[in-house]
Motif scaffolding. Structure first.
Motif, PDB file in Angstrom:
ATOM      1  N   VAL A 196      18.302  19.591 -32.619  1.00  0.00           N
ATOM      2  CA  VAL A 196      19.753  19.631 -32.739  1.00  0.00           C
ATOM      3  C   VAL A 196      20.043  19.923 -34.196  1.00  0.00           C
ATOM      4  O   VAL A 196      19.980  19.049 -35.049  1.00  0.00           O
ATOM      5  CB  VAL A 196      20.383  18.291 -32.305  1.00  0.00           C
ATOM      6  N   ASP A 197      20.338  21.172 -34.488  1.00  0.00           N
ATOM      7  CA  ASP A 197      20.536  21.597 -35.871  1.00  0.00           C
ATOM      8  C   ASP A 197      22.001  21.937 -36.096  1.00  0.00           C
ATOM      9  O   ASP A 197      22.366  23.085 -36.239  1.00  0.00           O
ATOM     10  CB  ASP A 197      19.641  22.797 -36.166  1.00  0.00           C
ATOM     11  N   SER A 198      22.849  20.930 -36.134  1.00  0.00           N
ATOM     12  CA  SER A 198      24.268  21.179 -36.364  1.00  0.00           C
ATOM     13  C   SER A 198      24.555  21.419 -37.840  1.00  0.00           C
ATOM     14  O   SER A 198      25.554  22.010 -38.185  1.00  0.00           O
ATOM     15  CB  SER A 198      25.105  20.008 -35.847  1.00  0.00           C
ATOM     16  N   LEU A 199      23.687  20.921 -38.722  1.00  0.00           N
ATOM     17  CA  LEU A 199      23.906  21.101 -40.152  1.00  0.00           C
ATOM     18  C   LEU A 199      23.264  22.379 -40.679  1.00  0.00           C
ATOM     19  O   LEU A 199      23.545  22.784 -41.791  1.00  0.00           O
ATOM     20  CB  LEU A 199      23.353  19.906 -40.928  1.00  0.00           C
ATOM     21  N   GLY A 200      22.399  23.015 -39.918  1.00  0.00           N
ATOM     22  CA  GLY A 200      21.682  24.195 -40.370  1.00  0.00           C
ATOM     23  C   GLY A 200      22.602  25.296 -40.839  1.00  0.00           C
ATOM     24  O   GLY A 200      22.369  25.934 -41.851  1.00  0.00           O
ATOM     25  N   GLY A 201      23.662  25.544 -40.129  1.00  0.00           N
ATOM     26  CA  GLY A 201      24.599  26.587 -40.519  1.00  0.00           C
ATOM     27  C   GLY A 201      25.263  26.295 -41.846  1.00  0.00           C
ATOM     28  O   GLY A 201      25.405  27.167 -42.688  1.00  0.00           O
ATOM     29  N   ARG A 202      25.645  25.053 -42.058  1.00  0.00           N
ATOM     30  CA  ARG A 202      26.315  24.682 -43.303  1.00  0.00           C
ATOM     31  C   ARG A 202      25.353  24.724 -44.482  1.00  0.00           C
ATOM     32  O   ARG A 202      25.732  25.124 -45.581  1.00  0.00           O
ATOM     33  CB  ARG A 202      26.931  23.292 -43.178  1.00  0.00           C
ATOM     34  N   GLU A 228      22.686  26.647 -44.760  1.00  0.00           N
ATOM     35  CA  GLU A 228      22.438  28.066 -45.076  1.00  0.00           C
ATOM     36  C   GLU A 228      23.624  28.683 -45.806  1.00  0.00           C
ATOM     37  O   GLU A 228      23.441  29.465 -46.735  1.00  0.00           O
ATOM     38  CB  GLU A 228      22.131  28.849 -43.806  1.00  0.00           C
ATOM     39  N   LYS A 229      24.839  28.356 -45.419  1.00  0.00           N
ATOM     40  CA  LYS A 229      26.017  28.874 -46.116  1.00  0.00           C
ATOM     41  C   LYS A 229      26.021  28.415 -47.569  1.00  0.00           C
ATOM     42  O   LYS A 229      26.328  29.183 -48.475  1.00  0.00           O
ATOM     43  CB  LYS A 229      27.295  28.391 -45.433  1.00  0.00           C
ATOM     44  N   PHE A 230      25.674  27.125 -47.790  1.00  0.00           N
ATOM     45  CA  PHE A 230      25.622  26.594 -49.149  1.00  0.00           C
ATOM     46  C   PHE A 230      24.582  27.326 -49.973  1.00  0.00           C
ATOM     47  O   PHE A 230      24.842  27.740 -51.105  1.00  0.00           O
ATOM     48  CB  PHE A 230      25.326  25.092 -49.106  1.00  0.00           C
ATOM     49  N   ARG A 231      23.398  27.479 -49.407  1.00  0.00           N
ATOM     50  CA  ARG A 231      22.327  28.165 -50.147  1.00  0.00           C
ATOM     51  C   ARG A 231      22.708  29.609 -50.470  1.00  0.00           C
ATOM     52  O   ARG A 231      22.445  30.096 -51.569  1.00  0.00           O
ATOM     53  CB  ARG A 231      21.037  28.129 -49.337  1.00  0.00           C
ATOM     54  N   ASN A 232      23.292  30.302 -49.516  1.00  0.00           N
ATOM     55  CA  ASN A 232      23.698  31.684 -49.758  1.00  0.00           C
ATOM     56  C   ASN A 232      24.815  31.774 -50.789  1.00  0.00           C
ATOM     57  O   ASN A 232      24.848  32.700 -51.593  1.00  0.00           O
ATOM     58  CB  ASN A 232      24.141  32.340 -48.445  1.00  0.00           C
TER      59      ASN A 232
END
Length: 85
Positions: A65-71, A73-77
């Motif tokens: 359950v990767d609900s934080l993965g998108g956020r 990745e956005k931060f890193r980018n």
């Protein structure tokens, strides 16, 4: 027994939001909604994210359950521009 110190236990229907599994037990959990059971009873409804039906420890299966993965990745980018390796 002493008056006024015991919680008000009642039958409550707990539902697992990930698969719809329902179970009824006595509880004093606060509820806002109610549900109609198969036998016609109207019971308070308490929604849960996970239960023993879906928790990896009890089922023996691992779900990602990767609900934080998108956020993340956005931060890193967003801040990758200023970082040099």
């Amino acid at each position: 027994m002493k008056e006024g110190i015991h919680p008000n236990y009642r039958e409550v229907c707990f539902v697992d939001l990930s698969n719809g599994f329902k179970f009824v037990t006595r509880s004093c959990a606060p509820t806002r909604e109610s549900t109609k059971m198969d036998d016609g009873r109207e019971l308070p409804l308490y929604k849960l994210e996970t239960t023993s039906e879906t928790h990896p420890f009890y089922t023996g299966t691992q779900k990602s359950v990767d609900s934080l993965g998108g956020r993340v990745e956005k931060f890193r980018n967003k801040f990758k521009v200023g970082i040099k390796k």
